[in-house]
Design a protein around this motif. Structure first.
Motif, mmCIF file in Angstrom:
data_model
loop_
_atom_site.group_PDB
_atom_site.id
_atom_site.type_symbol
_atom_site.label_atom_id
_atom_site.label_comp_id
_atom_site.label_asym_id
_atom_site.label_seq_id
_atom_site.Cartn_x
_atom_site.Cartn_y
_atom_site.Cartn_z
ATOM 1 N N THR A 172 0.827 -1.213 0.000
ATOM 2 C CA THR A 172 0.000 0.000 0.000
ATOM 3 C C THR A 172 0.858 1.258 0.000
ATOM 4 O O THR A 172 2.031 1.227 0.403
ATOM 5 N N THR A 173 0.275 2.336 -0.465
ATOM 6 C CA THR A 173 0.908 3.657 -0.309
ATOM 7 C C THR A 173 -0.025 4.613 0.431
ATOM 8 O O THR A 173 0.225 5.820 0.448
ATOM 9 N N LEU A 174 -1.097 4.079 1.017
ATOM 10 C CA LEU A 174 -2.027 4.946 1.754
ATOM 11 C C LEU A 174 -1.365 5.508 3.009
ATOM 12 O O LEU A 174 -0.424 4.934 3.543
ATOM 13 N N ASP A 175 -1.900 6.621 3.484
ATOM 14 C CA ASP A 175 -1.438 7.198 4.741
ATOM 15 C C ASP A 175 -1.555 6.151 5.838
ATOM 16 O O ASP A 175 -2.640 5.661 6.126
ATOM 17 N N PRO A 176 -0.429 5.771 6.455
ATOM 18 C CA PRO A 176 -0.492 4.673 7.419
ATOM 19 C C PRO A 176 -1.257 5.032 8.703
ATOM 20 O O PRO A 176 -1.805 4.151 9.349
ATOM 21 N N VAL A 177 -1.252 6.294 9.064
ATOM 22 C CA VAL A 177 -1.894 6.678 10.329
ATOM 23 C C VAL A 177 -3.392 6.930 10.121
ATOM 24 O O VAL A 177 -4.225 6.460 10.883
ATOM 25 N N PRO A 209 -5.729 6.303 7.191
ATOM 26 C CA PRO A 209 -6.124 5.858 5.855
ATOM 27 C C PRO A 209 -7.525 6.363 5.521
ATOM 28 O O PRO A 209 -8.336 6.563 6.430
ATOM 29 N N VAL A 229 -11.318 0.519 5.008
ATOM 30 C CA VAL A 229 -10.349 1.271 4.226
ATOM 31 C C VAL A 229 -10.859 1.408 2.784
ATOM 32 O O VAL A 229 -11.352 0.454 2.194
ATOM 33 N N LEU A 267 -11.297 6.222 4.713
ATOM 34 C CA LEU A 267 -12.274 5.188 5.089
ATOM 35 C C LEU A 267 -13.602 5.423 4.373
ATOM 36 O O LEU A 267 -13.960 6.556 4.063
#
Lengths: 461, 461
Positions: free
Chosen positions: A176-181, A183, A190, A185
């Motif tokens: 993934t390249t989504l914001d880890p903190v 994501p 997600v 929704l």
């Protein structure tokens, strides 16, 4: 004097009196009666070569104090070696310290445990054991390609990142390249539509499904690439990242599949015996003293073939107590597999046609309605080493099987398409490359046959 | 009659009058004057073979109505072909429809756009173009292994999952098994200590650093595996997942590096011309009519070598207007590279010793204090195809360079260790495998040389 020669070549083709330039690393240094002996290794073979220096060597004092692990260039003359072990040595006429190493070098000559060496995996390569393991791994990989190339198999790079089966399966690593903190929704889940690939993606567990697509165009194909399992299990046989070889043949049934697996396995055995002899002798001496005899036996065996149903009967009659139950319909455990190959057959054996309930959805249903055309190759000492099957080529049967297994046929529309137009009976198998290396070297921990192993809590280097 | 023979083999070794069993897929069907002609293809070659059936064939009516895309088994006799194109055809004596295909088959004989074919990447394999591309891709990969095996290079499987450079770098795909909706947090950041590997991990962008560790034990090594870029760029030359070849040699400088790259590139050109001749003729006819002449020229060229500084001077004197500025210290753009290789040199050229500011931290600093021992190989039509360098082998210089580049030396302690004990001058390069295939086939979109390409918003199949 010409350019640098590799030590393996110097020993194989050199003649006494010949002038040479060698480069490599010092494995050991000793002085005796005013003469200094260095073992120089450049990775091209196991033993390296003995370098002999006498006090008339310019800068002899410096030479005699060179540290283990140093990189050296040595010019000199080949001569017959009076010592045991090898026929030729080199008498130093000149040298250059290319890169020094002092006493802090961790690979001084003494025995280190394999556990400790894993913590310095960048340096363990410079030991006899890991030199031999990774030379053999390389040679074997190249031989795999030769085996299939000779037979006209097309090599396919199947995708590493996959969207198949990524919503749910616990064994998959997510990519993934989504914001880890925080994501994005949607309804508390997600929103993978926002991710790099526009869908949930993970690391492949097998190239088989894509390999089948290729077999339906090129007849005979194989994959050889990395595969992944996010299993949180710390055993000597599991790694999170490993390489797999998966051939697939169109117009082929289970018998043809077993024929290919037998030819392949024998070829790998014969190859390491013939082409990696020095390293194999080392493993046979240091790791497993029955290794060469066992590999020789497999290379020369005619592999037996036994129905699963017969295997169950044999196990039930066995005069031993197994830890796990033996019953038609249950999978074979390692203890059962080893009993079959070691005690019943006394050599490699294919177990054929397993109960459909314990095998994957894509395996071809047999006419008995109870079994599928699956095969496992069992070999002495480890049990299963290759698993394969004939694939279900009938669109209606496959679709029904997917539905029964809880797999949405729409999610694998492209896989089903190959059964829609020009479908063929086809079959293939998978061999874990590390399992093969462990079998062929006697090494018992998968962490010791992978350059930089990935296991739970370990992704160093 | 013996077993099935591949069509390529039948055409190469068969004799008129020989009985054969062929299996493959129908590429086209036509009937003329009561005779039916089918082109059967099994993926072993481009052209397939012409099957001729006359009304005396049992079930002739069924045969004459067989659909394009069907899988067939044909038994018959080889005979000289009166038509142009190929010397032999097969006269059908019997047939079996192994798997039918009806009019809904999407690959009916007509031209499809490459864009459309990407949406059916599982079926485009059955076209002439993609059959040729993926046969050549396979043959070329096998040749890469032969090239390095012959020279005693050790093949290394460097890790795909890596913890290097994973906190921050925008180009990395993250690999994780953490809860995607509610990841564990510490002070507002993701607590990667809870993740599978106990640290932040991603997909590798290069195996070079680990390859260098191997070179310091085995002298000459190469990697050939998948690498990744999470770049959100939709160009014809970028994919998120691609394969890279990265050799590395200990005891080697930049000149030796260029020598290897030249030998390698010429070998690949010579190989496709000699061993993939039918597919290359197809590309030359259908894709790029200057292809074979261009590849032939590279195969026979003596590659030129030019200093970066001289290249800048040549570009400044060029009687053309470039879009991008030309100034000592700036990187070369594609337009500059093509001008140098096409107009200035008229053939392949290595540009050597680039300004240190525009190159990576690991490249060896030259004595002029301004440049590093980097090289790019430029070839006509595309510009840069190979990039490489001699690596900084001096511990103090490398450590200082890392600090200047904002890389914590402690994070690459193992990389620095190889400079601590037995360091050697060493060098290597990287070749993107897909770039090589594009160059050698004339295919202009990277999506068309990867079996199932991964690009932004695309991870199908």
């Amino acid at each position: 004097m010409t350019g640098r020669v590799k030590i393996k070549e110097a020993l194989a083709q050199g003649k006494p009196g010949q002038e040479l330039l060698l480069k490599g690393w010092v494995r050991s240094v000793r002085s005796s009666k005013g003469v200094t002996f260095i073992v120089l290794n450049d990775g091209s073979n196991l033993s390296g070569i003995q370098v002999v220096a006498e006090p008339d060597l310019p800068d002899y004092e410096e030479f005699s104090r060179v540290g283990t692990g140093s990189a050296l260039a040595i010019s000199g003359v080949l001569q017959e070696s009076p010592g045991a072990g090898q026929a030729l040595e080199i008498k130093a006429g000149g040298f250059e310290i290319v890169g020094a190493a002092d006493e802090s070098y961790p690979m001084q000559k003494k025995r280190h445990s394999f556990e400790y060496l894993r913590t310095i995996a960048h340096l363990r390569l410079r030991s006899n054991t890991f030199g031999a393991v990774f030379r053999l791994r390389s040679a074997l990989a190249q031989e795999v390609h030769r085996f299939f190339a000779e037979r006209g198999f097309v090599y396919v790079h199947t995708p590493i990142i996959t969207a198949n089966d990524c919503e749910g399966a616990g064994e998959l690593f997510r990519v993934t390249t989504l914001d880890p903190v925080r994501p994005p929704l949607v309804n508390g889940c997600v929103d993978y539509a926002e991710d790099f690939f526009g869908s949930a993606t993970g690391l492949t567990v097998s190239g088989q499904l894509e390999g089948e697509l290729f077999a339906q165009a090129f007849s005979d194909i194989y994959t050889f690439g990395p595969t992944f399992r996010a299993e949180n299990s710390n055993t000597a046989r599991h790694a999170a990242e490993f390489w797999m070889i998966e051939p697939e043949m169109a117009f082929a049934d289970l018998a043809a599949d077993a024929d290919l697996a037998e030819a392949f396995m024998k070829r790998l055995c014969r190859f390491v015996l013939d082409d990696c002899a020095e390293d194999m002798n080392f493993f046979n001496t240091q790791i497993d003293q029955e290794l060469i005899a066992r590999i020789e036996a497999v290379a020369n065996a005619e592999f037996a073939r036994m129905e699963y149903t017969e295997a169950i009967e044999r196990l039930k009659k066995a005069p031993v107590t197994f830890q796990f139950p033996v019953e038609w319909g249950l999978d074979l455990q390692s203890e059962h597999e080893r009993y079959l190959t070691e005690q019943v057959v006394g050599g490699p054996v294919f177990i054929l046609n397993y109960p459909k309930e314990i095998k994957a959805f894509y395996m071809r249903q047999n006419d008995d309605g109870k079994t599928v055309a699956a095969m496992d190759l069992l070999v002495p000492k480890v049990g299963e080493i290759i698993g394969g099957s004939q694939r279900e080529e009938r669109l209606d049967v496959l679709t029904a099987k997917m539905e029964q297994s809880g797999i949405d046929p729409a999610s694998l529309w492209w896989y089903l398409d190959t059964r829609r137009w020009g479908s063929t009976p086809h079959a293939g198998f998978g061999l874990g490359f590390e399992r093969a290396i462990m079998y062929l070297t006697g090494m018992e921990n998968i962490r010791d046959v992978i350059p930089f192993p990935r296991t739970p809590r370990h992704a160093e280097f």
